[in-house]
Structure formats: structure tokens, C-alpha cells
Design a protein around this motif. Structure first.
Motif, PDB file in Angstrom:
ATOM      1  N   ILE A 126       0.851  -1.182   0.000  1.00  0.00           N
ATOM      2  CA  ILE A 126       0.000   0.000   0.000  1.00  0.00           C
ATOM      3  C   ILE A 126       0.889   1.235   0.000  1.00  0.00           C
ATOM      4  CG2 ILE A 126      -1.952  -1.140   1.126  1.00  0.00           C
ATOM      5  CD1 ILE A 126      -1.140   0.118   3.752  1.00  0.00           C
ATOM      6  N   PRO A 127       0.384   2.357  -0.516  1.00  0.00           N
ATOM      7  CA  PRO A 127       1.222   3.569  -0.539  1.00  0.00           C
ATOM      8  C   PRO A 127       1.504   4.085   0.872  1.00  0.00           C
ATOM      9  CG  PRO A 127      -0.995   4.037  -1.376  1.00  0.00           C
ATOM     10  CD  PRO A 127      -0.915   2.568  -1.127  1.00  0.00           C
ATOM     11  N   HIS A 128       2.500   4.945   0.996  1.00  0.00           N
ATOM     12  CA  HIS A 128       2.890   5.491   2.298  1.00  0.00           C
ATOM     13  C   HIS A 128       1.826   6.408   2.888  1.00  0.00           C
ATOM     14  CE1 HIS A 128       6.920   3.888   1.997  1.00  0.00           C
ATOM     15  NE2 HIS A 128       6.969   4.347   0.774  1.00  0.00           N
ATOM     16  N   ARG A 129       1.021   7.001   2.044  1.00  0.00           N
ATOM     17  CA  ARG A 129      -0.072   7.863   2.484  1.00  0.00           C
ATOM     18  C   ARG A 129      -1.311   7.507   1.705  1.00  0.00           C
ATOM     19  NH1 ARG A 129       1.583  12.595   5.075  1.00  0.00           N
ATOM     20  NH2 ARG A 129       3.831  12.901   5.028  1.00  0.00           N
ATOM     21  N   GLY A 130      -2.456   7.636   2.364  1.00  0.00           N
ATOM     22  CA  GLY A 130      -3.694   7.344   1.653  1.00  0.00           C
ATOM     23  C   GLY A 130      -4.891   7.413   2.562  1.00  0.00           C
ATOM     24  N   ARG A 131      -5.990   6.888   2.045  1.00  0.00           N
ATOM     25  CA  ARG A 131      -7.266   6.894   2.760  1.00  0.00           C
ATOM     26  C   ARG A 131      -7.923   5.530   2.583  1.00  0.00           C
ATOM     27  NH1 ARG A 131     -11.301  11.783   2.036  1.00  0.00           N
ATOM     28  NH2 ARG A 131     -10.008  12.483   3.750  1.00  0.00           N
ATOM     29  N   ILE A 132      -8.451   5.005   3.685  1.00  0.00           N
ATOM     30  CA  ILE A 132      -9.199   3.742   3.674  1.00  0.00           C
ATOM     31  C   ILE A 132     -10.637   4.071   4.069  1.00  0.00           C
ATOM     32  CG2 ILE A 132      -9.454   1.463   4.721  1.00  0.00           C
ATOM     33  CD1 ILE A 132      -6.830   1.401   3.438  1.00  0.00           C
ATOM     34  N   VAL A 133     -11.600   3.533   3.312  1.00  0.00           N
ATOM     35  CA  VAL A 133     -13.014   3.749   3.617  1.00  0.00           C
ATOM     36  C   VAL A 133     -13.660   2.392   3.900  1.00  0.00           C
ATOM     37  CG1 VAL A 133     -15.212   4.634   2.760  1.00  0.00           C
ATOM     38  CG2 VAL A 133     -13.094   5.816   2.176  1.00  0.00           C
ATOM     39  N   LEU A 134     -14.350   2.317   5.046  1.00  0.00           N
ATOM     40  CA  LEU A 134     -15.060   1.109   5.476  1.00  0.00           C
ATOM     41  C   LEU A 134     -16.513   1.492   5.747  1.00  0.00           C
ATOM     42  CD1 LEU A 134     -12.305   0.549   8.027  1.00  0.00           C
ATOM     43  CD2 LEU A 134     -12.859  -1.270   6.452  1.00  0.00           C
ATOM     44  N   SER A 135     -17.434   0.619   5.390  1.00  0.00           N
ATOM     45  CA  SER A 135     -18.841   0.893   5.613  1.00  0.00           C
ATOM     46  C   SER A 135     -19.490  -0.299   6.298  1.00  0.00           C
ATOM     47  CB  SER A 135     -19.521   1.174   4.268  1.00  0.00           C
ATOM     48  OG  SER A 135     -20.855   1.531   4.463  1.00  0.00           O
ATOM     49  N   ALA A 136     -20.345  -0.027   7.302  1.00  0.00           N
ATOM     50  CA  ALA A 136     -21.007  -1.089   8.055  1.00  0.00           C
ATOM     51  C   ALA A 136     -22.442  -0.661   8.367  1.00  0.00           C
ATOM     52  CB  ALA A 136     -20.248  -1.371   9.346  1.00  0.00           C
ATOM     53  N   ARG A 137     -23.286  -1.641   8.666  1.00  0.00           N
ATOM     54  CA  ARG A 137     -24.669  -1.354   9.038  1.00  0.00           C
ATOM     55  C   ARG A 137     -24.835  -1.605  10.534  1.00  0.00           C
ATOM     56  NH1 ARG A 137     -28.849  -0.043   6.280  1.00  0.00           N
ATOM     57  NH2 ARG A 137     -27.986  -0.669   4.280  1.00  0.00           N
ATOM     58  N   LEU A 138     -25.392  -0.597  11.235  1.00  0.00           N
ATOM     59  CA  LEU A 138     -25.599  -0.696  12.676  1.00  0.00           C
ATOM     60  C   LEU A 138     -26.693  -1.696  13.003  1.00  0.00           C
ATOM     61  CD1 LEU A 138     -25.509   3.104  13.563  1.00  0.00           C
ATOM     62  CD2 LEU A 138     -23.738   1.417  14.055  1.00  0.00           C
ATOM     63  N   ALA A 139     -26.714  -2.146  14.246  1.00  0.00           N
ATOM     64  CA  ALA A 139     -27.774  -3.037  14.721  1.00  0.00           C
ATOM     65  C   ALA A 139     -29.098  -2.283  14.715  1.00  0.00           C
ATOM     66  CB  ALA A 139     -27.442  -3.523  16.125  1.00  0.00           C
ATOM     67  N   ARG A 140     -30.192  -3.000  14.515  1.00  0.00           N
ATOM     68  CA  ARG A 140     -31.516  -2.363  14.425  1.00  0.00           C
ATOM     69  C   ARG A 140     -31.998  -1.782  15.748  1.00  0.00           C
ATOM     70  NH1 ARG A 140     -33.781  -2.328   9.721  1.00  0.00           N
ATOM     71  NH2 ARG A 140     -33.279  -3.924   8.192  1.00  0.00           N
ATOM     72  N   GLY A 141     -31.705  -2.444  16.833  1.00  0.00           N
ATOM     73  CA  GLY A 141     -32.174  -1.963  18.133  1.00  0.00           C
ATOM     74  C   GLY A 141     -31.141  -1.094  18.810  1.00  0.00           C
ATOM     75  N   GLY A 142     -31.610  -0.334  19.769  1.00  0.00           N
ATOM     76  CA  GLY A 142     -30.681   0.425  20.595  1.00  0.00           C
ATOM     77  C   GLY A 142     -30.451   1.843  20.141  1.00  0.00           C
ATOM     78  N   ALA A 143     -29.980   2.626  21.066  1.00  0.00           N
ATOM     79  CA  ALA A 143     -29.649   4.023  20.814  1.00  0.00           C
ATOM     80  C   ALA A 143     -28.473   4.366  21.706  1.00  0.00           C
ATOM     81  CB  ALA A 143     -30.856   4.900  21.117  1.00  0.00           C
ATOM     82  N   GLY A 144     -27.937   5.543  21.510  1.00  0.00           N
ATOM     83  CA  GLY A 144     -26.792   5.975  22.313  1.00  0.00           C
ATOM     84  C   GLY A 144     -25.543   6.094  21.469  1.00  0.00           C
ATOM     85  N   ALA A 145     -24.423   5.710  22.048  1.00  0.00           N
ATOM     86  CA  ALA A 145     -23.135   5.839  21.360  1.00  0.00           C
ATOM     87  C   ALA A 145     -22.709   4.495  20.767  1.00  0.00           C
ATOM     88  CB  ALA A 145     -22.078   6.342  22.324  1.00  0.00           C
ATOM     89  N   ALA A 146     -22.393   4.512  19.481  1.00  0.00           N
ATOM     90  CA  ALA A 146     -21.818   3.337  18.812  1.00  0.00           C
ATOM     91  C   ALA A 146     -20.329   3.617  18.660  1.00  0.00           C
ATOM     92  CB  ALA A 146     -22.476   3.118  17.456  1.00  0.00           C
TER      93      ALA A 146
END
Length: 191
Positions: A126-146
Motif C-alpha cells: 500500500i502507498p505510504h499515504r492514503g485513505r481507507i473507507v469502510l462501511s457497516a450497518r448498525l444493529a436495528r435496536g438500541g440508541a446511544g453511542a456506537a
């Protein structure tokens, strides 16, 4: 007389090598396994994520990184995994996408769940500098801080031949120096 002393010294060394390891020595050996030195390749990571999301919503994490190598004449070979601990109950990510400094898409890496989180194998190149993008889906229930703790898991101390073998995380963890560079990202979850 010298021969007798030489034989006695040799037998003493053999006996010491074959004797069981004491608990104090075992602690010392365990510490040495973790490499009592700084990383040869340090990774500075800045992480951010979607600030607010609904339960079951998609969250995107962006990791901007730069690598710094310890000054040396020898080339360094490293194995890098990107990812980490995602919020409880999330689905994904299935892949991580690598971009260069100018925003050009360079590669996508498959991700897998491991005992210590979800990690994506970058293949090491991988290059010495860059950006990585990751995407995920949160759980359906619950609120607050993830809360997610994301970044790089790196193994250094490899040579060119070991790098070419492309070992998995478990074998790399057993054989090479392991360093983790992570940051915490918090997403507020509410309806």
C-alpha cells in the motif's frame, strides 16, 4: 585439565538448556515475543465516521493514514491489516476501499471476522499515504453511542521472502513483531 574444564562447562550449558523454564523466565520470554522495541514502520491514523445515524443505518468510517519508517539503510517489509473493533451488533464491513492522496481509487480488500475484530488484508503493498473507507450497518435496536476502535494492525521484522509467503494473521502474530495503530470513533445513534 583444560579439557576437563571444557567438558564440564559444555555439560553445564546443555543442562541449563534442557532444564524447564521458571515462571520469571517465562514472563521474560513472553515480553521478548512482543518485541521490546518501537515499530520499524509507524502508522499515523486519523479516523472519522458518520456523526449521527438511525438504528439499522449505514455508517461510513474514513481512515486517513501516513507511514513513517525508522531511518535505516535496510529495506523494511511489513504486513498490514486494516479494520478493528466495530460497534456491537454491526453487520460488515465486507471490504475496505483504498484511495491515494488525490482521491483516486486504488484497490479493495476483503474483510473477515477474527477473534479481535474485523480485519481486511491489504496484501502489504500500500502507498505510504492514503485513505481507507469502510462501511457497516448498525444493529436495528438500541440508541446511544456506537463506539468503534479502528486503524491498522501491522507486523514488521519480515524479510523479502517472508513477505512473499503472505502469511495469515495467526501465523504472522506468532512469528513477527505486532503493532497496532488505532483511533476511537463515536457515532450517536437515535431515532
Amino acid at each position: 585439565m583444560r579439557r576437563v574444564l571444557g567438558i564440564a562447562a559444555g555439560l553445564a550449558l546443555i543442562a541449563a538448556a534442557l532444564s524447564p523454564v521458571t515462571p520469571a523466565e517465562a514472563t521474560c520470554l513472553a515480553a521478548a515475543k512482543k518485541c521490546g522495541r518501537d515499530a520499524l514502520i509507524a502508522i499515523d491514523v486519523k479516523a472519522k465516521g458518520t456523526p449521527r445515524a438511525h438504528p439499522g443505518g449505514r455508517v461510513t468510517y474514513v481512515l486517513d493514514y501516513s507511514m513513517t519508517w525508522t531511518p535505516s539503510f535496510a529495506p523494511y517489509w511489513g504486513s498490514y491489516w486494516v479494520g478493528g473493533k466495530f460497534p456491537r451488533g454491526v453487520r460488515g464491513p465486507a471490504r475496505a476501499v483504498l484511495f491515494d492522496e488525490k482521491g483516486k481509487r486504488l484497490a479493495a480488500f476483503a474483510c473477515r471476522r477474527h477473534s479481535d475484530g474485523v480485519w481486511c488484508d491489504t496484501g502489504g503493498a500500500i502507498p505510504h499515504r492514503g485513505r481507507i473507507v469502510l462501511s457497516a450497518r448498525l444493529a436495528r435496536g438500541g440508541a446511544g453511542a456506537a463506539v468503534a476502535k479502528l486503524g491498522f494492525d501491522s507486523f514488521d521484522g519480515l524479510n523479502k521472502e517472508e513477505f512473499a509467503r503472505h502469511l495469515n494473521r495467526e501465523k504472522s502474530r506468532a512469528e513477527f513483531c505486532n503493532y497496532r495503530f488505532t483511533r476511537t470513533v463515536t457515532t450517536r445513534v437515535g431515532s
